[in-house]
Design a protein around this motif. Structure first.
Motif, PDB file in Angstrom:
ATOM      1  N   ALA A   1      -0.291 -25.863  31.627  1.00 18.79           N
ATOM      2  CA  ALA A   1       0.538 -25.216  31.651  1.00 18.79           C
ATOM      3  C   ALA A   1       1.608 -25.366  32.376  1.00 18.79           C
ATOM      4  CB  ALA A   1      -0.640 -24.590  33.093  1.00 18.79           C
ATOM      5  N   LEU A   2       1.786 -26.721  33.018  1.00 12.42           N
ATOM      6  CA  LEU A   2       2.842 -26.821  33.545  1.00 12.42           C
ATOM      7  C   LEU A   2       3.580 -27.232  32.469  1.00 12.42           C
ATOM      8  CD1 LEU A   2       5.211 -28.285  35.319  1.00 12.42           C
ATOM      9  CD2 LEU A   2       3.785 -29.664  35.916  1.00 12.42           C
ATOM     10  N   CYS A   3       3.709 -28.155  31.403  1.00 15.00           N
ATOM     11  CA  CYS A   3       3.591 -28.595  30.314  1.00 15.00           C
ATOM     12  C   CYS A   3       4.780 -27.309  29.558  1.00 15.00           C
ATOM     13  CB  CYS A   3       3.473 -29.411  29.277  1.00 15.00           C
ATOM     14  SG  CYS A   3       2.622 -30.989  30.004  1.00 15.00           S
ATOM     15  N   ASP A   4       3.501 -25.920  29.574  1.00 10.84           N
ATOM     16  CA  ASP A   4       4.157 -25.275  28.200  1.00 10.84           C
ATOM     17  C   ASP A   4       4.953 -24.576  29.471  1.00 10.84           C
ATOM     18  OD1 ASP A   4       2.545 -25.330  26.875  1.00 10.84           O
ATOM     19  OD2 ASP A   4       0.195 -24.112  27.608  1.00 10.84           O
ATOM     20  N   ALA A   5       5.352 -24.256  30.765  1.00  8.94           N
ATOM     21  CA  ALA A   5       6.287 -23.758  31.164  1.00  8.94           C
ATOM     22  C   ALA A   5       7.309 -24.961  31.457  1.00  8.94           C
ATOM     23  CB  ALA A   5       5.782 -23.427  32.731  1.00  8.94           C
ATOM     24  N   ILE A   6       7.503 -25.635  31.375  1.00 12.13           N
ATOM     25  CA  ILE A   6       8.424 -26.291  31.062  1.00 12.13           C
ATOM     26  C   ILE A   6       9.429 -26.889  29.941  1.00 12.13           C
ATOM     27  CG2 ILE A   6       8.329 -27.861  32.639  1.00 12.13           C
ATOM     28  CD1 ILE A   6       7.528 -30.351  31.228  1.00 12.13           C
ATOM     29  N   GLY A   7       8.290 -26.244  29.201  1.00 11.94           N
ATOM     30  CA  GLY A   7       9.515 -25.478  27.576  1.00 11.94           C
ATOM     31  C   GLY A   7      10.334 -25.004  27.575  1.00 11.94           C
ATOM     32  N   HIS A   8      10.838 -24.198  28.690  1.00 14.81           N
ATOM     33  CA  HIS A   8      11.307 -22.612  28.586  1.00 14.81           C
ATOM     34  C   HIS A   8      12.658 -23.254  29.701  1.00 14.81           C
ATOM     35  CE1 HIS A   8       8.678 -20.485  26.223  1.00 14.81           C
ATOM     36  NE2 HIS A   8       7.580 -20.823  27.045  1.00 14.81           N
TER      37      HIS A   8
END
Length: 299
Positions: free
Chosen positions: A162-169
């Protein structure tokens, strides 16, 4: 061959698998209905009609009247939703509590006639586009980091993903700060299990966008080590991650089943090898899963 042509070729193959004799109708309505819809979005009305007729063929052979009615109505509903013909009589679109042979025959006849009507035009109806929103990706990242700080969190891989998905933005500076903190928190976990290994896979995907393939490859190696005896549980994620960072050869060595191998070939745009891999698949459920993943990639 263009991407729409590639998609159509894949759907041809999935349709052939779906037409194989089977013991039950399980998943057939979903599979053929999705095939019809996919073909419609590709602008292939004949292929769409062919898939709907295949569903009617399967439905008409069922002994249970309620099942026969259910699958016939799937086709009628599709025609009503996407077709240009006048609406049928209400009795042809209603589900009967106790279907009669006469009413079932009328519904089947309507569906057959409608699909063969030369004036029928089928259109892909797009759902209304919701108003644009601005998700709070920074807030999502903070929440995931908060979960990672709890050492008793068993499903650490879910928080990391979830963290890595978020920081992609996020912009690079914020993404870097969240990534560094997440990596530190995962490094602190001493246990060797699939969840920690999977976490490193997610972090590898994130660092690929920040620092490139070499940094990602280093974390993928740590993922294998961290998973320990549970490495087999993250093989699929490892294979897909290697494909995403531009290393399809390593990815294919890790692909331990046909579905994963196909997914790797899709991500690597290796269409000739993909055609070979598809040839030996006879499982309809696997065929449809692969077709959807490919259509998503092509779109």
């Amino acid at each position: 061959m263009g991407r729409k042509a590639e998609a159509s070729t894949v759907l041809d193959w999935a349709e052939r698998v779906e037409r194989e004799p089977r013991q039950s109708m399980q998943d057939a309505d979903t599979a053929l209905g999705e095939l019809a819809l996919r073909r419609l979005f590709l602008g292939d009305q004949p292929g769409c009609v062919r898939a709907l007729n295949a569903l009617l063929d399967l439905a008409s052979g069922l002994q249970r009247k309620s099942s026969r009615e259910y699958y016939t109505l799937q086709v009628i509903d599709f025609i009503v939703a996407h077709g240009s013909l006048p609406p049928p009589e209400k009795t042809l679109t209603e589900k009967q509590k106790t279907p009669t042979d006469r009413r079932l025959a009328a519904k089947l006849a309507y569906a057959r006639d409608a699909l063969h009507d030369p004036t029928l035009e089928l259109r892909a109806v797009q759902p209304p586009t919701p108003p644009p929103t601005s998700p709070d990706y920074a807030g999502m990242a903070r929440a995931a980091v908060s979960q990672l700080r709890q050492l008793d969190t068993l499903n650490v891989h879910q928080s990391t993903a979830a963290l890595c998905d978020a920081i992609g933005h996020l912009d690079d500076a914020d993404a870097r700060a969240f990534f560094d903190e997440a990596l530190t928190l995962v490094d602190q976990r001493k246990q060797r299990d699939f969840a920690v290994g999977w976490s490193y896979v997610s972090l590898a995907r994130a660092v690929h966008h920040l620092d490139g393939a070499a940094a990602a490859r280093a974390l993928l190696a740590r993922a294998t080590e961290a998973a320990g005896a549970h490495r087999s549980m993250i093989l699929r994620e490892l294979a897909l991650a290697y494909a995403e960072i531009g290393d399809p050869d390593t990815a294919l060595t890790l692909a331990h089943d046909t579905e994963t191998r196909v997914a790797v070939l899709v991500r690597a745009d290796k269409w000739p090898q993909l055609q070979q891999a598809l040839g030996g698949i006879t499982d309809a459920e696997v065929a449809v899963k692969i077709a959807w993943s490919m259509a998503t990639k092509i779109e």
